[in-house]
Write an enzyme that holds these catalytic residues in place. Structure first.
Site, short mmCIF file in Angstrom:
data_model
loop_
_atom_site.label_atom_id
_atom_site.label_comp_id
_atom_site.label_asym_id
_atom_site.label_seq_id
_atom_site.Cartn_x
_atom_site.Cartn_y
_atom_site.Cartn_z
N GLU A 82 44.11 46.73 36.53
CA GLU A 82 43.38 46.09 35.44
C GLU A 82 42.20 46.96 34.98
OE1 GLU A 82 42.25 42.15 36.56
OE2 GLU A 82 40.93 41.85 34.84
N SER A 118 40.28 36.63 43.23
CA SER A 118 39.67 37.93 43.00
C SER A 118 38.72 38.22 44.15
CB SER A 118 38.92 37.89 41.66
OG SER A 118 38.26 39.10 41.42
N GLY A 122 39.03 35.01 34.81
CA GLY A 122 37.95 34.08 35.09
C GLY A 122 36.61 34.79 35.12
N ASN A 134 37.32 47.16 36.35
CA ASN A 134 36.22 46.83 35.43
C ASN A 134 35.62 48.09 34.77
OD1 ASN A 134 35.67 44.23 37.62
ND2 ASN A 134 35.83 43.80 35.44
N ASP A 187 41.46 45.58 40.11
CA ASP A 187 40.66 45.50 38.88
C ASP A 187 39.49 46.47 38.98
OD1 ASP A 187 39.29 44.85 36.59
OD2 ASP A 187 38.97 42.74 37.09
N LYS A 246 40.96 36.06 28.79
CA LYS A 246 39.78 35.26 29.14
C LYS A 246 39.27 34.65 27.86
CE LYS A 246 37.74 38.11 32.79
NZ LYS A 246 36.93 39.35 32.78
N LYS A 300 43.72 39.89 44.20
CA LYS A 300 43.23 40.96 43.32
C LYS A 300 42.02 41.59 44.00
CE LYS A 300 40.47 40.64 39.13
NZ LYS A 300 40.42 40.10 37.75
N LEU A 301 42.10 42.90 44.20
CA LEU A 301 40.98 43.62 44.81
C LEU A 301 40.17 44.29 43.72
CD1 LEU A 301 42.77 45.48 47.77
CD2 LEU A 301 41.71 43.19 47.78
N LYS A 302 38.86 44.08 43.75
CA LYS A 302 37.99 44.84 42.87
C LYS A 302 37.90 46.27 43.41
CE LYS A 302 36.57 41.71 39.92
NZ LYS A 302 36.77 41.86 38.48
N ASP A 348 41.80 43.98 30.13
CA ASP A 348 40.92 42.80 30.17
C ASP A 348 39.84 43.03 29.11
OD1 ASP A 348 38.86 41.00 30.72
OD2 ASP A 348 38.80 41.33 32.87
C1 NPQ Z 1 37.20 40.27 35.70
N1 NPQ Z 1 36.39 38.23 36.88
O1 NPQ Z 1 38.36 39.97 35.79
C2 NPQ Z 1 36.05 39.33 36.01
C3 NPQ Z 1 34.90 40.10 36.38
C4 NPQ Z 1 33.63 39.37 36.50
C5 NPQ Z 1 37.07 36.82 38.71
O2 NPQ Z 1 37.19 39.12 38.77
C6 NPQ Z 1 28.99 37.79 36.31
C7 NPQ Z 1 29.09 38.78 35.39
C8 NPQ Z 1 30.05 37.42 37.01
C9 NPQ Z 1 30.27 39.41 35.22
C10 NPQ Z 1 32.33 37.73 37.56
C11 NPQ Z 1 36.88 38.17 38.12
C12 NPQ Z 1 31.24 38.07 36.85
C13 NPQ Z 1 31.37 39.06 35.93
C14 NPQ Z 1 33.50 38.38 37.39
C15 NPQ Z 1 32.56 39.71 35.78
O3 NPQ Z 1 36.93 41.37 35.28
MG MG Z 2 38.89 42.05 34.90
#
Ligand code: NPQ
Ligand code: MG
Length: 369
Positions: free
Chosen positions: A214, A135, A291, A191, A189, A263, A161-163, A239
């Site tokens: 995502e 990620s 993760g 979020n 992703d 998760k 995976k790009l945020k 997610d």
């Molecule tokens: C996800 N994970 O899939 C999460 C997002 C994420 C690896 O992208 C602190 C608080 C750390 C919230 C790390 C990845 C975090 C967090 C990742 C959320 O959405």
């Molecule tokens: Mg996610």
């Protein structure tokens, strides 16, 4: 099984580099471990939340309070402690899935160690190693992002995976596609950073042949995801919206998603995570393991879950050095783009004493017999 002692170990570990999502920037892993000592074995787990309730409503001090005052007393009242019995004992407490997951997992680790069984065997793993995705956080510039992606691909990661967030979506995705080609397994992703009003912009991602998008919309907007899914060719993966096997069944029935990120912490633990896997498999819906920037203590059980047959897409189960210079456990390493599933009893990993002492920010005993 009889519990003799329960300890919370507060830890603070710097991340190798800051991790930016649509919710903000993370610099450290700041959480606690749960250690459950029984008459026969001991078990470990890691709380997945953060000190502040930003990404999730759960947070370190809140989880500590609900564990100390409500969850631990319910588990201690059991005539005989198992993970399944603990889950039932904790069920009357509303919410707090991450806190419940932490206690259930430490109990499960101790229980499986008592029987010499690995978590993978217990859950039904069919692989001894799993393909690793990575990620990639929001970068300050496209060239910086391309450098980071190039580095991960050189290490062997098999999926990127790009945020994304509004203002950091089409341009970085186009740049990564142009630079690394159409064969790169690529997904994004959000979020929860978008609304249905962004549907046209999100639809323009279709031309980049992403594996999935995502969680584009808020977690309580299953209807919005179903509407968006009708307008996009790219599969929607949920997610944050999926907190139980029932949610998974609902989301699938509503056509709100075609893929699910599981998760364990978000859904209350590995028992519920396996039920979600089973629901998804029954509907032909692919799943993958997400993760939360876990140390080895949280990563080890995720790898066991990711080895189940329905996990047909690479997860965010990266190697230890993706996040940490020094992990709390023996490091998980990338071998030909894969990470090995722990074969030892329980979660198959323990904190390295030296490292735990160094990163420890205090220990709190919740129970001693
Ligand atoms: C996800 N994970 O899939 C999460 C997002 C994420 C690896 O992208 C602190 C608080 C750390 C919230 C790390 C990845 C975090 C967090 C990742 C959320 O959405
Ligand atoms: Mg996610």
């Amino acid at each position: 099984m009889r519990i003799e002692r329960i300890e919370l170990w507060h830890i603070g570990i710097p991340l190798r580099s800051p991790f930016r999502t649509s919710h903000g920037t993370q610099h450290d892993k700041d959480t606690f471990l749960v250690q459950v000592v029984t008459d026969a074995a001991e078990g470990w787990s890691e709380f997945a939340g953060e000190p502040e309730p930003l990404y999730s409503s759960e947070f370190v001090a809140g989880a500590e309070a609900v564990l100390a005052d409500h969850l631990v007393p319910r588990v201690l009242a059991l005539p005989s402690v198992t993970a399944a019995a603990s889950a039932r004992a904790m069920a009357p407490v509303s919410g707090h899935p991450m806190a419940k997951a932490a206690l259930e997992t430490a109990v499960l680790d101790a229980e499986l160690r008592t029987h010499g069984m690995s978590l993978g065997s217990y859950l039904g793993a069919v692989r001894d190693r799993v393909p690793a995705g990575v990620s990639v956080g929001i970068a300050d510039s496209v060239p910086e992002l391309l450098d980071r992606v190039e580095g991960y691909l050189a290490e062997g990661y098999v999926r990127i995976k790009l945020k994304i967030e509004p203002g950091w979506d089409l341009e970085p995705v186009r740049a990564v596609r142009e630079r690394f080609g159409g064969d790169l397994a690529l997904q994004v992703d959000a979020n929860t950073a978008y609304t249905l009003a962004d549907a046209e912009r999100l639809r323009r991602l279709d031309e980049f042949d992403l594996l999935l998008i995502e969680q584009p919309l808020p977690e309580d907007d299953l209807r919005g995801h179903a509407e968006l899914a009708r307008r996009l060719r790219t599969p929607i993966c949920l997610d944050e919206s999926i907190t139980s096997a029932r949610d998974a069944a609902t989301a699938i029935a509503l056509d709100a998603c075609r893929v699910i990120n599981i998760k364990p912490a978000r859904v209350g633990g590995y028992l519920e995570a396996r039920r979600i896997h089973d629901v998804a498999v029954a509907h032909g819906v692919p799943v993958w393991c997400g993760g939360m920037l876990e140390t080895g203590i949280g990563r080890a059980p995720n790898l066991a879950l990711a080895a189940l047959p329905g996990f047909v897409l690479p997860g965010d189960t990266s190697a230890s050095d993706r996040y940490f210079v020094e992990d709390l456990t023996e490091p998980f390493v990338l071998e030909d783009g894969h990470v090995r599933v722990p074969a030892g009893a329980g979660i198959g990993a323990v904190p390295v004493g030296d490292v735990l002492r160094r990163v420890s920010r205090g220990r709190r005993s919740l129970f001693t017999r």
